[in-house]
Design a protein around this motif. Structure first.
Motif, PDB file in Angstrom:
ATOM      1  N   LYS A  11       0.883  -1.163  -0.053  1.00  0.00           N
ATOM      2  CA  LYS A  11       0.136   0.168  -0.061  1.00  0.00           C
ATOM      3  C   LYS A  11       0.953   1.344  -0.031  1.00  0.00           C
ATOM      4  CE  LYS A  11      -4.229  -1.416   0.977  1.00  0.00           C
ATOM      5  NZ  LYS A  11      -4.374  -2.653   1.885  1.00  0.00           N
ATOM      6  N   LYS A  12       1.911   1.147   0.834  1.00  0.00           N
ATOM      7  CA  LYS A  12       2.737   2.420   0.910  1.00  0.00           C
ATOM      8  C   LYS A  12       3.289   2.784  -0.421  1.00  0.00           C
ATOM      9  CE  LYS A  12       7.305   2.941   2.991  1.00  0.00           C
ATOM     10  NZ  LYS A  12       8.177   2.215   4.005  1.00  0.00           N
ATOM     11  N   TRP A  13       3.934   1.841  -0.942  1.00  0.00           N
ATOM     12  CA  TRP A  13       4.703   2.272  -2.178  1.00  0.00           C
ATOM     13  C   TRP A  13       3.723   2.529  -3.312  1.00  0.00           C
ATOM     14  CZ3 TRP A  13       8.949   4.306  -1.221  1.00  0.00           C
ATOM     15  CH2 TRP A  13       9.861   3.670  -0.314  1.00  0.00           C
ATOM     16  N   GLN A  14       2.564   1.735  -3.252  1.00  0.00           N
ATOM     17  CA  GLN A  14       1.798   2.119  -4.452  1.00  0.00           C
ATOM     18  C   GLN A  14       1.316   3.515  -4.233  1.00  0.00           C
ATOM     19  OE1 GLN A  14      -1.464  -0.800  -4.309  1.00  0.00           O
ATOM     20  NE2 GLN A  14       0.057  -2.454  -4.824  1.00  0.00           N
ATOM     21  N   ARG A  15       1.046   4.101  -3.003  1.00  0.00           N
ATOM     22  CA  ARG A  15       0.705   5.277  -2.830  1.00  0.00           C
ATOM     23  C   ARG A  15       1.874   6.417  -3.049  1.00  0.00           C
ATOM     24  NH1 ARG A  15      -0.149   5.968   2.747  1.00  0.00           N
ATOM     25  NH2 ARG A  15      -1.658   4.160   2.390  1.00  0.00           N
ATOM     26  N   TYR A  16       3.198   5.984  -2.877  1.00  0.00           N
ATOM     27  CA  TYR A  16       4.070   6.740  -2.885  1.00  0.00           C
ATOM     28  C   TYR A  16       4.278   7.040  -4.481  1.00  0.00           C
ATOM     29  CZ  TYR A  16       8.900   8.295  -3.568  1.00  0.00           C
ATOM     30  OH  TYR A  16       9.909   9.307  -3.782  1.00  0.00           O
ATOM     31  N   TRP A  17       4.393   5.853  -5.407  1.00  0.00           N
ATOM     32  CA  TRP A  17       4.536   6.116  -6.728  1.00  0.00           C
ATOM     33  C   TRP A  17       3.442   6.975  -7.359  1.00  0.00           C
ATOM     34  CZ3 TRP A  17       5.081   0.023  -6.892  1.00  0.00           C
ATOM     35  CH2 TRP A  17       6.391  -0.415  -6.388  1.00  0.00           C
ATOM     36  N   GLN A  18       2.500   6.732  -6.945  1.00  0.00           N
ATOM     37  CA  GLN A  18       1.122   7.398  -7.708  1.00  0.00           C
ATOM     38  C   GLN A  18       1.474   9.043  -7.328  1.00  0.00           C
ATOM     39  OE1 GLN A  18      -2.395   5.914  -7.524  1.00  0.00           O
ATOM     40  NE2 GLN A  18      -3.500   7.774  -8.034  1.00  0.00           N
ATOM     41  N   GLU A  19       1.780   9.355  -5.917  1.00  0.00           N
ATOM     42  CA  GLU A  19       2.024  10.600  -5.637  1.00  0.00           C
ATOM     43  C   GLU A  19       3.033  11.380  -6.049  1.00  0.00           C
ATOM     44  OE1 GLU A  19       1.645  10.472  -1.188  1.00  0.00           O
ATOM     45  OE2 GLU A  19      -0.646  10.357  -1.301  1.00  0.00           O
ATOM     46  N   SER A  20       4.156  10.587  -6.194  1.00  0.00           N
ATOM     47  CA  SER A  20       5.270  11.119  -6.799  1.00  0.00           C
ATOM     48  C   SER A  20       5.364  11.241  -8.258  1.00  0.00           C
ATOM     49  CB  SER A  20       6.629  10.445  -6.351  1.00  0.00           C
ATOM     50  OG  SER A  20       6.471   9.222  -6.642  1.00  0.00           O
ATOM     51  N   ASN A  21       4.215  10.692  -9.170  1.00  0.00           N
ATOM     52  CA  ASN A  21       4.136  10.681 -10.398  1.00  0.00           C
ATOM     53  C   ASN A  21       5.445  10.116 -11.054  1.00  0.00           C
ATOM     54  OD1 ASN A  21       1.648  12.228 -10.772  1.00  0.00           O
ATOM     55  ND2 ASN A  21       2.549  14.070 -10.754  1.00  0.00           N
ATOM     56  N   LEU A  22       5.623   8.860 -10.433  1.00  0.00           N
ATOM     57  CA  LEU A  22       6.768   8.149 -10.912  1.00  0.00           C
ATOM     58  C   LEU A  22       6.490   7.693 -12.552  1.00  0.00           C
ATOM     59  CD1 LEU A  22       9.588   7.275 -10.024  1.00  0.00           C
ATOM     60  CD2 LEU A  22       8.537   5.285  -9.334  1.00  0.00           C
ATOM     61  N   TYR A  23       5.288   7.464 -12.691  1.00  0.00           N
ATOM     62  CA  TYR A  23       4.925   6.595 -14.061  1.00  0.00           C
ATOM     63  C   TYR A  23       4.176   7.502 -15.104  1.00  0.00           C
ATOM     64  CZ  TYR A  23       6.236   3.005 -11.298  1.00  0.00           C
ATOM     65  OH  TYR A  23       6.900   1.985 -10.330  1.00  0.00           O
ATOM     66  N   LEU A  24       4.309   8.893 -14.437  1.00  0.00           N
ATOM     67  CA  LEU A  24       3.638   9.624 -15.642  1.00  0.00           C
ATOM     68  C   LEU A  24       4.441   9.960 -16.904  1.00  0.00           C
ATOM     69  CD1 LEU A  24       1.170  11.600 -15.021  1.00  0.00           C
ATOM     70  CD2 LEU A  24       2.914  13.663 -14.825  1.00  0.00           C
ATOM     71  N   THR A  25       4.017   9.406 -17.867  1.00  0.00           N
ATOM     72  CA  THR A  25       4.986   9.316 -19.164  1.00  0.00           C
ATOM     73  C   THR A  25       4.772  10.725 -19.928  1.00  0.00           C
ATOM     74  OG1 THR A  25       4.209   7.123 -19.054  1.00  0.00           O
ATOM     75  CG2 THR A  25       5.542   7.939 -21.172  1.00  0.00           C
ATOM     76  N   ARG A  26       6.129  11.312 -20.155  1.00  0.00           N
ATOM     77  CA  ARG A  26       6.163  12.512 -20.986  1.00  0.00           C
ATOM     78  C   ARG A  26       6.276  12.270 -22.429  1.00  0.00           C
ATOM     79  NH1 ARG A  26      10.503  16.121 -18.372  1.00  0.00           N
ATOM     80  NH2 ARG A  26      10.971  13.818 -17.313  1.00  0.00           N
ATOM     81  N   ASP A  27       5.911  12.953 -23.404  1.00  0.00           N
ATOM     82  CA  ASP A  27       6.040  12.594 -24.818  1.00  0.00           C
ATOM     83  C   ASP A  27       7.224  12.660 -25.425  1.00  0.00           C
ATOM     84  OD1 ASP A  27       3.259  11.855 -25.383  1.00  0.00           O
ATOM     85  OD2 ASP A  27       2.825  13.906 -24.893  1.00  0.00           O
ATOM     86  N   PHE A  28       8.078  13.471 -24.745  1.00  0.00           N
ATOM     87  CA  PHE A  28       9.452  13.901 -25.239  1.00  0.00           C
ATOM     88  C   PHE A  28      10.480  14.037 -24.150  1.00  0.00           C
ATOM     89  CE2 PHE A  28       6.266  16.117 -27.807  1.00  0.00           C
ATOM     90  CZ  PHE A  28       6.242  15.493 -28.947  1.00  0.00           C
ATOM     91  N   VAL A  29      11.437  13.076 -24.236  1.00  0.00           N
ATOM     92  CA  VAL A  29      12.358  13.173 -23.113  1.00  0.00           C
ATOM     93  C   VAL A  29      13.695  13.220 -23.766  1.00  0.00           C
ATOM     94  CG1 VAL A  29      13.401  12.389 -21.099  1.00  0.00           C
ATOM     95  CG2 VAL A  29      10.863  12.092 -21.520  1.00  0.00           C
ATOM     96  N   ARG A  30      14.542  14.371 -23.531  1.00  0.00           N
ATOM     97  CA  ARG A  30      15.967  14.279 -24.375  1.00  0.00           C
ATOM     98  C   ARG A  30      16.789  13.365 -23.918  1.00  0.00           C
ATOM     99  NH1 ARG A  30      19.098  20.001 -24.011  1.00  0.00           N
ATOM    100  NH2 ARG A  30      17.706  20.245 -26.056  1.00  0.00           N
ATOM    101  N   GLY A  31      17.200  12.817 -25.124  1.00  0.00           N
ATOM    102  CA  GLY A  31      18.168  11.630 -24.911  1.00  0.00           C
ATOM    103  C   GLY A  31      17.556  10.284 -24.750  1.00  0.00           C
ATOM    104  N   LYS A  32      16.358  10.412 -24.735  1.00  0.00           N
ATOM    105  CA  LYS A  32      15.798   8.941 -24.473  1.00  0.00           C
ATOM    106  C   LYS A  32      14.813   8.371 -25.633  1.00  0.00           C
ATOM    107  CE  LYS A  32      15.553   8.417 -19.446  1.00  0.00           C
ATOM    108  NZ  LYS A  32      15.030   8.051 -18.454  1.00  0.00           N
ATOM    109  N   LYS A  33      15.160   7.112 -25.835  1.00  0.00           N
ATOM    110  CA  LYS A  33      14.087   6.839 -27.101  1.00  0.00           C
ATOM    111  C   LYS A  33      12.568   6.303 -26.295  1.00  0.00           C
ATOM    112  CE  LYS A  33      14.878   3.861 -30.445  1.00  0.00           C
ATOM    113  NZ  LYS A  33      15.176   2.732 -31.061  1.00  0.00           N
TER     114      LYS A  33
END
Ligand code: ANZ
Ligand code: ZN
Length: 853
Positions: A11-33
Motif C-alpha cells: 500500500k505504502k509504495w503504491q501510494r508513493y509512486w502515484q503521489e510522486s508521479n513516477l509513471y507519468l509518461t512524457r512524450d519527449f524526453v531528451r536523450g531517451k528513445k
C-alpha cells in the motif's frame, strides 16, 4: 528481526509512486528513445481475474526493465467498454449497461492499481467516453466519404438469442461466440467497411512483421488470397440437333468458373453451380426437372454457409437435366449440377469439377456415379499415364484408348483403386491425357493454358479472396451511434463534424428488440432530426457500431488522449508509433489484429498517421489453467481469485509467481505450492537484508561470478519474455547469498535492482532501508562484467552407439535436452543416425552424450 509484511509495504509504495508521479509518461524526453509497450485493454466485465494479472502484471516486468535501460516507456491502460459482453451482463442483472459499465470501470481500476504496475493513469482511456468515441465516429465519417463505408443488403449471421448480427469471425462452429446459440442467416441492410479493398496489402505486409508464425498464418488463411483463372463455359441444349434454331439461343448463355487448378481442366467431367446462381433462373425453360431444382434451392437456403462448408457432411446436389456445359479445352459436353457445397459468395459461384483431383468433387462424383478422368500424375510415379496403361500404343492412341475405357464399370474400378490408395491425387505433377499439354508440369501447363484462354477470350487470370467486407452495424443499444442521417431527398448524409460526438442517448428501454432494429429506433425524439444538407426532415441511423471498431484504433489515442481537435497529434504519433511490441491472447489472431491493421492503413491513407502497420512486434501469452489443469470456470470450482491471493501472499508474490509458472506463451496450471515457493523466495530476500554483517568488504569470487551471470541472464531473459528462467536464476542467486555469513552491500543492492521489475514493492522497501533516498526505479539496470559472466565452456563428447563421433564446445551447465539438440545438429553425428530411430540417450552432465540407435 522485522517480519516481511506485504500488506503494509505494498500500500505504502503504491501510494508513493502515484503521489510522486513516477509513471507519468512524457512524450519527449531528451536523450531517451520512446517505447510504447502495449497490452490488450480489458473489457470492464466486473472483476479482475487471474488472467488479467497474467496479461498486465507480467509485461510490466518488461516495462520496468526497459525503463531501467534508459527507454522512455509508456505502459498504458484503458477499457474497451462498449459491446455485447458488458451489455449482456447488465441485462442479466437488470441494470442499465451504462451504470453497470461505469461501476465496473471504477472497481477494476482499483484492482488494477493493486498490481503495482507502471500504468500511466493520466493516459487511461475508455471507449465509452464521448471524447473518445467522437473520433470513432469521425473515422466512420471519413470512411463514408472515401466510399469505404457503405450500405448493402446482406445475408448476415444472426444470433437469435443476443438478437444481433455477428461478423463471420464471431461465429464459432456455427454458433454465437458469446452465447453458443446456433446462428441463423438473415437478410438485412447493413453498414459495411470495405476491408476487401485492402486485402492485397493486408497479405503482402504480413511478411515484414515480427509476429508469431501461427498468427501470420492465421491472418493469411483468413484473408485467403488465391490466384487462379476464370474460365467461360458455354451452355448447350442436350437434346437439340445442330441445325435446330433454338440452339443459338441457348448458345448465348454461359457461366464462368473460378479455378486455381486450370492444369486439371481436361479432367473436368461436370460443372457445379451454387444454388443462388442467377443462371438457374435463366435456364428455367430448358430444364426438364424444374420442380426438383426449385425444391433443392429452397432447401439449401435454410443452411448456413458454415454448414455447407462442413467437409464431413455428405454432399448433395441435383443435375440440371436438359442442358450441358462445353469444356472449352476438349469440347466435351458435360452435365451441370446445382450443389450447395459450392458457395455463391466465393469466386464466381460456380466450379469446374475435377473428381480425380479434388476431394470434394471426388466425393460428389462417387455418390452420383459420375465420370472420373485422371489428368495429373505424381512426378515420380507416372503409372497412371495412359502410355503406361497401354504401353503397346503410341501416346496419342493410348490416350484415346484410356478415355474410351472410361466407361462406368471401369470408372468404379478406378474409384476403388483411388480409395485404396491416395483417395485422389490432389497434388501437382505431370499432365497426362491433356492433349497438347500432356507431359508438361502443372505450373507450366497452367501458364500456357491461361495464355491460350486469354488469347481466345474464353477466360482471364484473376485473384480471389476469402475475406468478406466487414459488417459493422449492430442492432444493439450499447455501442457507438453510427453518425449517419437518412434524408428522403439527399439519401444518406453524414453528421457534420462540428456535431460530433453524436451522443448515445440515455434510455430506459435498452433491451434488444429482435425485429432487426436497435432499441434506439424506438426513441423517436432522438431518431427524428433534420438533414444537414437540405434541412428537410430526416432520421438518424439507429444501429450502433461493432465494438471491434472501437478497439481498432485505441492505441493511437494513448499518444494524445486529451486532444480535442484531432484523434491524436501527428508529432506525438511519430514519437510513439508504430507499437514495437503488442502482447495479447492468441484468440485475437484474426479479428482484432486484422481490423487494426486495416484501419491503420485507412488512417495512413487519410494522412492522419505516418505508418501503415500498427504493431511491428507481437507476442501471444498463454492462459492460466486451474490447479486441476482445466480451464478455470465457476462450475468447475477451480477459479483462482487474484484479490485473495494478493491479500494472502502479496502482489509481489503473485506477480513473480505468474512470471515463474512457465513459458509466457504457454498454458500453465496455477499451483498452490508454486506461489508458496515464490513467497518463500521473497522472504529469503527479506532475511538476507537483515544480515547484521551486510558490511563485508569483498565477496568470494564464486558469488561475484554468479552475480554477474545472473544480471546478464535475467536481462536477456526479460527481453525475450522468458520470465520463468529469469526468476529461476534470481532464486539461485538468493540461495547462494543466504548461505554466506558475509556479503557486501553491493551484491545485495544488485540483487534488488534485478529483482525490482518482478517484485517492485519489496525491492523498493529494502532499497530505501539501505539508506537510499531516490526510488530504486530511477536507477539503471546494473552492468555486468562480460568476462565474469561468461559461462565455463566444455567440450561435450558425442557418441553414437558408444563410438566417438564429435566433440562440441558447449556451456558447462548444458541440459540433456539442449545437449541433444546441439548433437543432432552436427553433420558428423547426423551421418550415423540418419533414418534410424533413437532408442535411448545417455547423458553425463558436463562430459558426454551417447545416442543409442
Ligand atoms: C478445379 C479444381 C481442380 C480445383 C482441382 C481444385 C482442385 P482456393 O484455393 O481455396 O481459392 N472453388 C471455386 N469456387 C468455389 C466456390 N464458390 N465454392 C466452392 N468451391 C469453389 O480454392 C479454389 C478452388 O476451389 C477452385 O479450384 C475450385 O475448385 C473451388 F484438382 O477448380 B478448383
Ligand atoms: Zn436532405
Amino acid at each position: 528481526m522485522k517480519k516481511y509484511d506485504h500488506r503494509r509495504i505494498e500500500k505504502k509504495w503504491q501510494r508513493y509512486w502515484q503521489e510522486s508521479n513516477l509513471y507519468l509518461t512524457r512524450d519527449f524526453v531528451r536523450g531517451k528513445k520512446n517505447y510504447l509497450l502495449l497490452t490488450e485493454f480489458p473489457y470492464p466485465s466486473g472483476n479482475l481475474h487471474i488472467g488479467h494479472w497474467f496479461a498486465f502484471a507480467v509485461p510490466d516486468i518488461l516495462a520496468r526493465y526497459l525503463r531501467m535501460n534508459g527507454y522512455n516507456v509508456m505502459y498504458p491502460i484503458g477499457f474497451d467498454a462498449f459491446g455485447l459482453p458488458a451489455e449482456n451482463a447488465a441485462i442479466k442483472r437488470g441494470i442499465n449497461p451504462r451504470r453497470w459499465t461505469q461501476k465496473n470501470i471504477a472497481y477494476m481500476t482499483r484492482q488494477l492499481k493493486s498490481m503495482g504496475a507502471t500504468f500511466d493513469w493520466s493516459r487511461a482511456i475508455s471507449t465509452i467516453d464521448p471524447e473518445y468515441y467522437k473520433w470513432t465516429q469521425w473515422i466512420f465519417v471519413k470512411m463514408f466519404e472515401k466510399g469505404l463505408a457503405y450500405r448493402k443488403e446482406t445475408l448476415v449471421n444472426w444470433c437469435p438469442k443476443d438478437k444481433t448480427v455477428l461478423a463471420n469471425e464471431q461465429v464459432i462452429n456455427g454458433c454465437c461466440e458469446r452465447c453458443d446459440t446456433p446462428v441463423e442467416q438473415n437478410r438485412f441492410e447493413q453498414w459495411l467497411f470495405k476491408i476487401t479493398d485492402y486485402a492485397d496489402r493486408l497479405v503482402d505486409d504480413i511478411q515484414g512483421l515480427d509476429w508469431p508464425q501461427s498468427t501470420k498464418l492465421a491472418q493469411k488463411n483468413w484473408i485467403g488470397r488465391s490466384d487462379g483463372v476464370v474460365v467461360k463455359f458455354e451452355i448447350v441444349n442436350e437434346k437439340l440437333k445442330k441445325q435446330d434454331k433454338k440452339q443459338d439461343k441457348i448458345n448465348g448463355l454461359n457461366f464462368e468458373v473460378f479455378t486455381t487448378r486450370l492444369d486439371t481442366i481436361f479432367g473436368c467431367t461436370y460443372c457445379v453451380l451454387a444454388p443462388e446462381h442467377p443462371l438457374i433462373a435463366d435456364l428455367k425453360e430448358y430444364i426438364t426437372n424444374r420442380k426438383e431444382i426449385e425444391d433443392y434451392v429452397k432447401k439449401s437456403s435454410l443452411k448456413t454457409e458454415l454448414e455447407r462448408q462442413e467437409t464431413q457432411k455428405e454432399k448433395t446436389g441435383v443435375e440440371l437435366k436438359g442442358v450441358r456445359a462445353v469444356n472449352p479445352f476438349n469440347g466435351w459436353k458435360i452435365p451441370i449440377f446445382v450443389a450447395d457445397y459450392v458457395l455463391f459468395s466465393y469466386g464466381t459461384g460456380a466450379v469446374m469439377a475435377v473428381p480425380a483431383h479434388d476431394e470434394r468433387d471426388f466425393e460428389f462424383a462417387k455418390k452420383y456415379n459420375l465420370k472420373l478422368v485422371q489428368v495429373v500424375t505424381p512426378k515420380n510415379q507416372s503409372n497412371i499415364n495412359a502410355s503406361n496403361i497401354f504401353p503397346h500404343k503410341n501416346p496419342k492412341a493410348a490416350e484415346e484408348e484410356y478415355l474410351e475405357q472410361s466407361s462406368r464399370r471401369w470408372q468404379s474400378e478406378q474409384i476403388e483403386l483411388l480409395k485404396r490408395g491416395e483417395k485422389c491425387f490432389v497434388g501437382e505433377g505431370i499432365l497426362v491425357n491433356s492433349g497438347d499439354y500432356s507431359g508438361m508440369e502443372s505450373q507450366a501447363a497452367r501458364a500456357k493454358m491461361a495464355d491460350w484462354l486469354e488469347s481466345v477470350k474464353l477466360g482471364r487470370r484473376t485473384r480471389t479472396f476469402r475475406l468478406r467486407d466487414w459488417v459493422v452495424s449492430r442492432q444493439r443499444y450499447w455501442g457507438v451511434p453510427i453518425p449517419m442521417i437518412n434524408c428522403s431527398n439527399c439519401g444518406w448524409v453524414t453528421v457534420p463534424e462540428k456535431d460530433l460526438p453524436l451522443l448515445l442517448p440515455k434510455v430506459k428501454d435498452y433491451l434488444p428488440t429482435g425485429d432487426g432494429k436497435s432499441p434506439l429506433a424506438k426513441n423517436s425524439k432522438w431518431i427524428k432530426t433534420h438533414c444537414p444538407k437540405c434541412q428537410g426532415p430526416a432520421s438518424r441511423e439507429s444501429d450502433t457500431m461493432d465494438t471491434f471498431v472501437d478497439s481498432s484504433w485505441y492505441f493511437i489515442r494513448y499518444t494524445d488522449p486529451k486532444n480535442k481537435k484531432k484523434l491524436a497529434d501527428l508529432r506525438k504519433i511519430k514519437k510513439w508509433l508504430p507499437v514495437p511490441l503488442y502482447i495479447g491472447g492468441a484468440e485475437h489472431n484474426t479479428m482484432h489484429l486484422l481490423y487494426s491493421r486495416f484501419l491503420t492503413k485507412v488512417l495512413a491513407d487519410l494522412k492522419c498517421i505516418d505508418f501503415t502497420e500498427p504493431f511491428t512486434g507481437r507476442r501471444n501469452h498463454g492462459t492460466i489453467l486451474g490447479p486441476d489443469n482445466q480451464k478455470m470456470s465457476k462450475s468447475r470450482g477451480n477459479v483462482i481469485d487474484p484479490d485473495a491471493e494478493v491479500e494472502r501472499f502479496g502482489a509481489d508474490s503473485v506477480r513473480t509467481y505468474l512470471a515463474f509458472m512457465g513459458p509466457y506463451d504457454q498454458d500453465c496450471p496455477w499451483q498452490k505450492t508454486g506461489i508458496v515457493g515464490v513467497r518463500r523466495f521473497l522472504e529469503r530476500v527479506w532475511r538476507i537484508s537483515q544480515k547484521k554483517n551486510l558490511g563485508a568488504k569483498t565477496d568470494d569470487p564464486d558469488l561475484t561470478r554468479l552475480l554477474h551471470q545472473t544480471i546478464k541472464k535475467v536481462g536477456e531473459n526479460i527481453a525475450e519474455l522468458r520470465f520463468n528462467t529469469a526468476v529461476a536464476a534470481l532464486m539461485i542467486l538468493a540461495n547462494e547469498m543466504e548461505k554466506r555469513d558475509n556479503i557486501t552491500k553491493d551484491v545485495f543492492e544488485k540483487l534488488l535492482l534485478v529483482l525490482a521489475p518482478f517484485a517492485p514493492h519489496i525491492s523498493e522497501e529494502l532499497w530505501t532501508r539501505l539508506g537510499h533516498k531516490k526510488s530504486i526505479f530511477l536507477n539503471s539496470w546494473p552492468n555486468f562484467d562480460e568476462k565474469l559472466a561468461k559461462e565455463d565452456r566444455i567440450r561435450l563428447i558425442v557418441q553414437v552407439n558408444g563410438k566417438l563421433r564429435d566433440q562440441i564446445e558447449v556451456e558447462a551447465g548444458i541440459s540433456e535436452q539442449e545437449a541433444k539438440e546441439v548433437a543432432l545438429e552436427s553433420e558428423r553425428v547426423k551421418k550415423f543416425i540418419q533414418n534410424k530411430k533413437i532408442k535411448r540417450i545417455i547423458f553425463a552432465r558436463g562430459r558426454l552424450l551417447n545416442i543409442v540407435v
